[in-house]
Design a protein around this motif. Structure first.
Motif, PDB file in Angstrom:
ATOM      1  N   ASP A   1       0.805  -1.222   0.000  1.00 35.50           N
ATOM      2  CA  ASP A   1       0.000   0.000   0.000  1.00 35.50           C
ATOM      3  C   ASP A   1       0.838   1.272   0.000  1.00 35.50           C
ATOM      4  OD1 ASP A   1      -2.364  -1.467   0.087  1.00 35.50           O
ATOM      5  OD2 ASP A   1      -2.306  -1.606   2.271  1.00 35.50           O
ATOM      6  N   THR A   2       2.168   1.142   0.059  1.00 34.21           N
ATOM      7  CA  THR A   2       3.008   2.328   0.094  1.00 34.21           C
ATOM      8  C   THR A   2       3.052   2.987  -1.276  1.00 34.21           C
ATOM      9  OG1 THR A   2       5.031   1.114  -0.439  1.00 34.21           O
ATOM     10  CG2 THR A   2       4.450   1.313   1.887  1.00 34.21           C
ATOM     11  N   LEU A   3       3.348   4.272  -1.268  1.00 33.02           N
ATOM     12  CA  LEU A   3       3.480   5.014  -2.518  1.00 33.02           C
ATOM     13  C   LEU A   3       4.621   4.450  -3.356  1.00 33.02           C
ATOM     14  CD1 LEU A   3       2.769   7.361  -4.384  1.00 33.02           C
ATOM     15  CD2 LEU A   3       4.212   8.845  -2.981  1.00 33.02           C
ATOM     16  N   LEU A   4       5.717   4.063  -2.710  1.00 32.70           N
ATOM     17  CA  LEU A   4       6.857   3.509  -3.451  1.00 32.70           C
ATOM     18  C   LEU A   4       6.484   2.236  -4.189  1.00 32.70           C
ATOM     19  CD1 LEU A   4      10.071   3.931  -1.264  1.00 32.70           C
ATOM     20  CD2 LEU A   4       9.770   4.619  -3.646  1.00 32.70           C
ATOM     21  N   ALA A   5       5.760   1.343  -3.509  1.00 33.29           N
ATOM     22  CA  ALA A   5       5.369   0.088  -4.144  1.00 33.29           C
ATOM     23  C   ALA A   5       4.448   0.338  -5.334  1.00 33.29           C
ATOM     24  CB  ALA A   5       4.689  -0.823  -3.124  1.00 33.29           C
ATOM     25  N   LYS A   6       3.504   1.241  -5.165  1.00 33.77           N
ATOM     26  CA  LYS A   6       2.573   1.526  -6.256  1.00 33.77           C
ATOM     27  C   LYS A   6       3.239   2.316  -7.379  1.00 33.77           C
ATOM     28  CE  LYS A   6      -1.543   1.117  -3.422  1.00 33.77           C
ATOM     29  NZ  LYS A   6      -2.846   1.685  -3.018  1.00 33.77           N
ATOM     30  N   LEU A   7       4.245   3.122  -7.020  1.00 33.89           N
ATOM     31  CA  LEU A   7       4.996   3.842  -8.045  1.00 33.89           C
ATOM     32  C   LEU A   7       5.868   2.869  -8.834  1.00 33.89           C
ATOM     33  CD1 LEU A   7       5.262   6.729  -9.024  1.00 33.89           C
ATOM     34  CD2 LEU A   7       7.116   7.073  -7.392  1.00 33.89           C
ATOM     35  N   LEU A   8       6.377   1.843  -8.166  1.00 31.75           N
ATOM     36  CA  LEU A   8       7.121   0.797  -8.857  1.00 31.75           C
ATOM     37  C   LEU A   8       6.227   0.096  -9.869  1.00 31.75           C
ATOM     38  CD1 LEU A   8       9.699  -0.995  -9.089  1.00 31.75           C
ATOM     39  CD2 LEU A   8       8.708  -2.429  -7.308  1.00 31.75           C
ATOM     40  N   ALA A   9       4.990  -0.181  -9.472  1.00 31.13           N
ATOM     41  CA  ALA A   9       4.038  -0.812 -10.391  1.00 31.13           C
ATOM     42  C   ALA A   9       3.746   0.090 -11.590  1.00 31.13           C
ATOM     43  CB  ALA A   9       2.747  -1.139  -9.643  1.00 31.13           C
ATOM     44  N   ALA A  10       3.597   1.387 -11.337  1.00 31.83           N
ATOM     45  CA  ALA A  10       3.345   2.334 -12.421  1.00 31.83           C
ATOM     46  C   ALA A  10       4.536   2.426 -13.368  1.00 31.83           C
ATOM     47  CB  ALA A  10       3.024   3.713 -11.843  1.00 31.83           C
ATOM     48  N   ALA A  11       5.744   2.423 -12.804  1.00 32.69           N
ATOM     49  CA  ALA A  11       6.950   2.472 -13.635  1.00 32.69           C
ATOM     50  C   ALA A  11       7.050   1.252 -14.522  1.00 32.69           C
ATOM     51  CB  ALA A  11       8.187   2.584 -12.740  1.00 32.69           C
ATOM     52  N   ASP A  12       6.651   0.098 -13.995  1.00 33.27           N
ATOM     53  CA  ASP A  12       6.660  -1.119 -14.798  1.00 33.27           C
ATOM     54  C   ASP A  12       5.608  -1.058 -15.897  1.00 33.27           C
ATOM     55  OD1 ASP A  12       7.536  -3.925 -15.244  1.00 33.27           O
ATOM     56  OD2 ASP A  12       5.489  -4.395 -14.605  1.00 33.27           O
ATOM     57  N   GLU A  13       4.423  -0.547 -15.565  1.00 28.59           N
ATOM     58  CA  GLU A  13       3.339  -0.484 -16.541  1.00 28.59           C
ATOM     59  C   GLU A  13       3.672   0.454 -17.697  1.00 28.59           C
ATOM     60  OE1 GLU A  13      -1.422   0.806 -16.769  1.00 28.59           O
ATOM     61  OE2 GLU A  13      -0.391   0.613 -14.823  1.00 28.59           O
ATOM     62  N   TYR A  14       4.326   1.592 -17.390  1.00 31.06           N
ATOM     63  CA  TYR A  14       4.615   2.584 -18.431  1.00 31.06           C
ATOM     64  C   TYR A  14       6.079   2.541 -18.884  1.00 31.06           C
ATOM     65  CZ  TYR A  14      -0.018   4.485 -17.738  1.00 31.06           C
ATOM     66  OH  TYR A  14      -1.391   4.628 -17.681  1.00 31.06           O
ATOM     67  N   ASP A  15       6.789   1.494 -18.489  1.00 31.09           N
ATOM     68  CA  ASP A  15       8.165   1.246 -18.942  1.00 31.09           C
ATOM     69  C   ASP A  15       9.075   2.455 -18.695  1.00 31.09           C
ATOM     70  OD1 ASP A  15      10.132  -0.387 -19.945  1.00 31.09           O
ATOM     71  OD2 ASP A  15       9.831   0.226 -22.022  1.00 31.09           O
ATOM     72  N   LEU A  16       9.023   2.964 -17.475  1.00 29.23           N
ATOM     73  CA  LEU A  16       9.892   4.060 -17.054  1.00 29.23           C
ATOM     74  C   LEU A  16      11.065   3.449 -16.273  1.00 29.23           C
ATOM     75  CD1 LEU A  16       7.027   6.451 -15.936  1.00 29.23           C
ATOM     76  CD2 LEU A  16       8.514   6.812 -17.914  1.00 29.23           C
ATOM     77  N   CYS A  17      12.110   3.086 -16.997  1.00 28.35           N
ATOM     78  CA  CYS A  17      13.190   2.291 -16.414  1.00 28.35           C
ATOM     79  C   CYS A  17      13.914   3.018 -15.279  1.00 28.35           C
ATOM     80  CB  CYS A  17      14.190   1.904 -17.504  1.00 28.35           C
ATOM     81  SG  CYS A  17      13.479   0.836 -18.770  1.00 28.35           S
ATOM     82  N   ARG A  18      14.194   4.293 -15.469  1.00 27.32           N
ATOM     83  CA  ARG A  18      14.911   5.030 -14.423  1.00 27.32           C
ATOM     84  C   ARG A  18      14.048   5.167 -13.170  1.00 27.32           C
ATOM     85  NH1 ARG A  18      18.597   8.855 -12.669  1.00 27.32           N
ATOM     86  NH2 ARG A  18      17.696  10.807 -11.894  1.00 27.32           N
TER      87      ARG A  18
END
Length: 401
Positions: free
Chosen positions: A273-290
């Motif tokens: 439920d943390t912002l970091l975990a969900k931001l990691l999921a978003a980065a994976d979904e939109y292929d934001l490698c950095r």
């Protein structure tokens, strides 16, 4: 113009200076299971991980039975070795055997304090070493405060000698730091020229298609790879705070550290439920490698015996391979404790394949150890013990309810 009136042109004097100094770095090498290392043989060593100082790689070599056959295992030997390619590498060294009683009576062999007397030591090639064949008498070591809980701690410092030549600069112009992130950030904040609106759970975010497409090919495909020119796009699978944090990164190429701090979880069980975990999921979904790597770096700092199971599951789900590799290594090295955590039970119930990956790593390490011939036939199979639910002493681990 007469000869007497000729003006002599004289070049301005120039100057330069050479600076010789050391680039210093330190490494702590912990040896657990000293009593098991004894008897491995004279001239055989335990090596630390390689570490880098001054552009070269180094390692600490510890010889439990000594390096010198003539000493007949009376002493332990300790050396620093150059483990990367290099020739005539000049360096200063210091080896410290740490007093674990808290009395600070460390045993120190230092090259630094006598550098002016004898100069730096020169290592001719890869594999060259500096140290002591008779670092400490083994019988004294085993009754000293340097050995505690069958563990030794060794600190190593390397100072690589480097020289550089400088000359004064007559003119210099200071170049300001890049402000492209700030400029694009302002573009996002004032919404000037925005041409797309994202509806995230009823909260509206104005953005620019070209900026998003340049940063993520997923956005590019959405905007330009299909017919239609929707001005408003509904995002159904993301919270507004997560989308806002992702936009902040896309425009500014950085994380909003204040937002991350205020959104941190109160316990490991809330990791997903943390912002970091969900931001990691978003980065994976939109292929934001950095962005993914930045999230991995932050989450990595929270790895512990109790949290590693859930972090490993998170890393595997969102293809965070660097984070996954670190979790697997940590779990395999601390298996007995990790097995008794809620996170391990979580893996068993929800990600059995990850549990198998951990056990395979442990079994591989065990096989490598046993192949050395040191009583490997008496070693029980780690996989057999764990798959039966037992700990490393063949006791049953109480199942959590």
């Amino acid at each position: 113009m007469s000869e007497n009136e000729k003006i002599a042109l004289v070049d301005s004097p120039t100057s330069s200076w050479s600076v010789t100094e050391t680039v210093n770095g330190s490494h702590e090498f912990v040896i657990q299971g000293y009593s098991l290392a004894k008897g491995m043989g004279i001239g055989k060593h335990i090596a630390s991980e390689n570490f880098t100082v001054g552009g070269y790689q180094w390692a600490v070599y510890f010889y439990p039975d000594g390096k010198n056959p003539e000493d007949n295992s009376t002493y332990v030997s300790l050396f620093i070795a150059l483990t990367s390619e290099g020739s005539d590498v000049r360096a200063l060294f210091e080896l410290t055997l740490v007093d674990q009683s808290g009395k600070e009576k460390h045993k120190v062999h230092s090259h630094f304090d006598r550098s002016l007397e004898s100069g730096p030591y020169t290592l001719k090639y890869r594999g060259s070493m500096w140290g002591y064949k008779r670092f400490y008498r083994r019988a004294l070591l085993e009754t000293s405060d340097y050995l505690k809980d069958d563990c030794l701690k060794i600190n190593c410092t390397v100072g690589v000698v480097v020289s550089s030549t400088h000359c004064p600069r007559l003119h210099s112009i200071q170049v300001p730091e890049s402000d492209i992130g700030s400029n694009f950030g302002m573009l996002l904040e004032n919404m000037e020229g925005s041409d797309v609106i994202f509806n995230v759970a009823g909260e509206m975010f104005h953005a620019h298609k070209l900026v998003l497409a340049a940063r993520s090919h997923v956005f590019g495909s959405d905007f330009f790879g299909q017919e239609g020119d929707d001005h408003e796009i509904v995002i159904a699978d993301m919270e507004p705070r997560v989308f806002k944090a992702m936009l902040h990164f896309i425009y500014r190429d950085e994380l909003n550290e204040d937002e991350l701090a205020t959104s941190s979880a109160s316990s490991e069980s809330c990791l997903a439920d943390t912002l970091l975990a969900k931001l990691l999921a978003a980065a994976d979904e939109y292929d934001l490698c950095r962005l993914k790597r930045m999230c991995e770096s932050h989450i990595c700092k929270d790895i512990s015996v109790s949290s590693v199971g859930r972090i490993l599951a998170l890393a595997d789900t969102y293809h965070a391979m660097e984070l996954k590799a670190i979790c697997l290594k940590f779990a395999s090295e601390n298996l007995a404790a990790v097995m008794q955590s809620d996170g391990f039970e979580y893996l068993k119930s929800n990600y059995p394949s990850l549990q198998s990956e951990i056990l395979n790593i442990v079994a591989g390490c065990e096989e490598g150890y046993s192949s050395g011939g040191g009583g490997g036939g008496k070693t029980l199979s780690v996989c057999a013990q764990l798959s039966d639910g037992g700990d490393t002493n063949s006791r049953r681990v109480r199942q959590r309810t």
